[in-house]
Design an enzyme around this catalytic site. Sequence first.
Site, short mmCIF file in Angstrom:
data_model
loop_
_atom_site.label_atom_id
_atom_site.label_comp_id
_atom_site.label_asym_id
_atom_site.label_seq_id
_atom_site.Cartn_x
_atom_site.Cartn_y
_atom_site.Cartn_z
NE ARG A 28 12.30 -1.37 1.74
CZ ARG A 28 12.98 -0.24 1.67
NH1 ARG A 28 13.28 0.43 2.76
NH2 ARG A 28 13.37 0.22 0.51
CB CYS B 271 -0.91 0.00 1.22
SG CYS B 271 -0.01 0.17 2.77
FE1 CFM Z 1 13.02 0.25 -5.29
FE2 CFM Z 1 10.99 -0.44 -3.98
FE3 CFM Z 1 13.50 -1.13 -3.25
FE4 CFM Z 1 12.48 -2.12 -5.46
FE5 CFM Z 1 11.53 -4.02 -3.87
FE6 CFM Z 1 10.06 -2.40 -2.39
FE7 CFM Z 1 12.56 -3.10 -1.61
MO1 CFM Z 1 10.60 -4.81 -1.56
S1 CFM Z 1 11.19 -0.60 -6.09
S2 CFM Z 1 14.42 -1.44 -5.11
S3 CFM Z 1 12.21 -4.13 -6.02
S4 CFM Z 1 12.49 0.77 -3.24
S5 CFM Z 1 9.46 -4.13 -3.42
S6 CFM Z 1 9.10 -0.53 -2.83
S7 CFM Z 1 10.81 -2.83 -0.43
S8 CFM Z 1 12.70 -5.00 -2.41
S9 CFM Z 1 14.39 -1.93 -1.45
#
Ligand code: CFM
Length: 559
Positions: free
Chosen positions: A102, A68
Amino acid sequence: MSPRKDISIDSKVDPLEVKEEILKKYPAKVARRRAKQIVVNRVESDDKVPEIQANSRTIPGILTMRGCAYAGCKGVVLGPTRDILQITHGPIGCGFYSWLTRRNQTKPKSADHPNYMTYALSTDMQEDEIIFGGEKKLKKAIEEAIALFKPKAIGIFSTCPVGLIGDDVHAVAREMEEKYPGVNIFGFSCEGYKGVSQSAGHHIANNKVFTDVVGQLESPKEGQFRFNILGEYNIGGDAFEIERITERCGFTVHSTFSGNSEYDEFASAHTADLNVVMCHRSINYMAEMMEKRYGIPWFKVNFIGANATAKSLRKIAAYFDDAELTSRVEQVIAEEMPEVERVREEIKSRCAGKTAMLFVGGSRAHHYQELFAEIGMKTVSAGYEFAHRDDYEGRKVIGDIVIDADTRNIEELTVTADETRYRARKDDAERQRLAAQGIRFSDYVGMMPEMSQNSLVVDDLNHHEAEVLMEKYKPDVFCAGIKEKYVIQKAGVPLKQLHSYDYSGPYAGFRGAINFYREIDRLVNSKLFHFVKAPWQESPELAGSYAWDEYETRVSNEG
Ligand code: CFM
């Protein structure tokens, strides 16, 4: 990022057939919509690829992988900053589930520097507040937090009920700031429902950090070659490895947005001379706005993959155009690469020819193809959860993207040059010199132009589709997140979590590449997964059909 468009996937699987198989299960209307989000890749000579529908609402009833807007704002963009005190205004669940899940790490500069990341602060909204309003409770929470922590800055994050009952977090922030002038207090209207995914939350976070934090301090870090890294969040220690390498090269990373970062670095980020962008999806807004207001150019880099890391370091060195710097960068690459190559060759001998699938967020599904390619593995299918068309097809399509009501819902700031602080870092001649070296400013080529012909690209994948992909392609490894992990593994396919790294990492930079090669080797060459039988493979499944389709057929026959 090395172009791989001439490598066709040598596979007996016909991607079009897979697409048909996926769509077959859907009611007609759903199938029509999903068909636009499932595309067989075709790269033409000028990097043109087929259009894919992205950043549109998930169809109700489909089990999406998405999150979200609150997750995108609080969890993703601001989450990794250690000294902005973050208060979740809402019921306790939102704060609890965004508490350290995370795996973004941080390292305060000394023992007396604050680190609030281990705390989860929430107003713990109850029925009373839902009925009579929660602003009073929020003010109390802020006062309590200031008394306890004495922070420099406080961010207030709105959850769904805040918007539904009409609490004004911005008015509360203003009032509290007047009362406590030493604390920078700002609110985010990042209610979970604000967009079609967490992508909306990224944009909301970028806007507020840009207007309320960046530019607040004029305290440049020392160093000749200073730049900011945008869109690197220090998952599993990635930013630590990037810092190790860039420091060895003689660069000064002024601020990372937002892995291993602190408030003062954000606040003075406008004094740096370059922005490099890792995750384009989550932070391209900041890069664009900083260029307009302060004259800082940006280009895309990638520290995922050893070759990509070397290439990115050279690109940054070329920008600063200093002979000594360039030779130091070359020396670092020459020192780091032999160990990477030694491990890579060993692992390539066991992994070459194997296949991978990647379905992650808005940038990793692209970046990690690089690491797989380095050990000879092919990406047969990939997709993002919430990326936009430009992340798939490249920024060249931005002008063609139809802005729908959901996107219009998110504020687009009008940014102009700062009267006193705008300073163009590069003149036209410099830009031309860099363009001749292949450096493209303000550009992202996108995932599809760098994927193989005939690979299958799927936006906003769901469980049903993942099952079909596994059955048809039988990939050697599937990369996604915790929600997918056990369904995939029960079907006998190893899953690598590319969000949290399965409690491992780093995977960025040179040492990270070695970690990744070794882990993938262990996963794809383990015999364990072939012995797995899922419960549904042994006992029959319940099957259903869509009453709506039957109804539609009946009505049209009768009509
Ligand atoms: Fe960019 Fe993201 Fe991330 Fe990502 Fe991700 Fe993410 Fe992440 Mo999970 S687009 S690189 S591929 S910030 S989904 S919202 S939290 S891994 S560090």
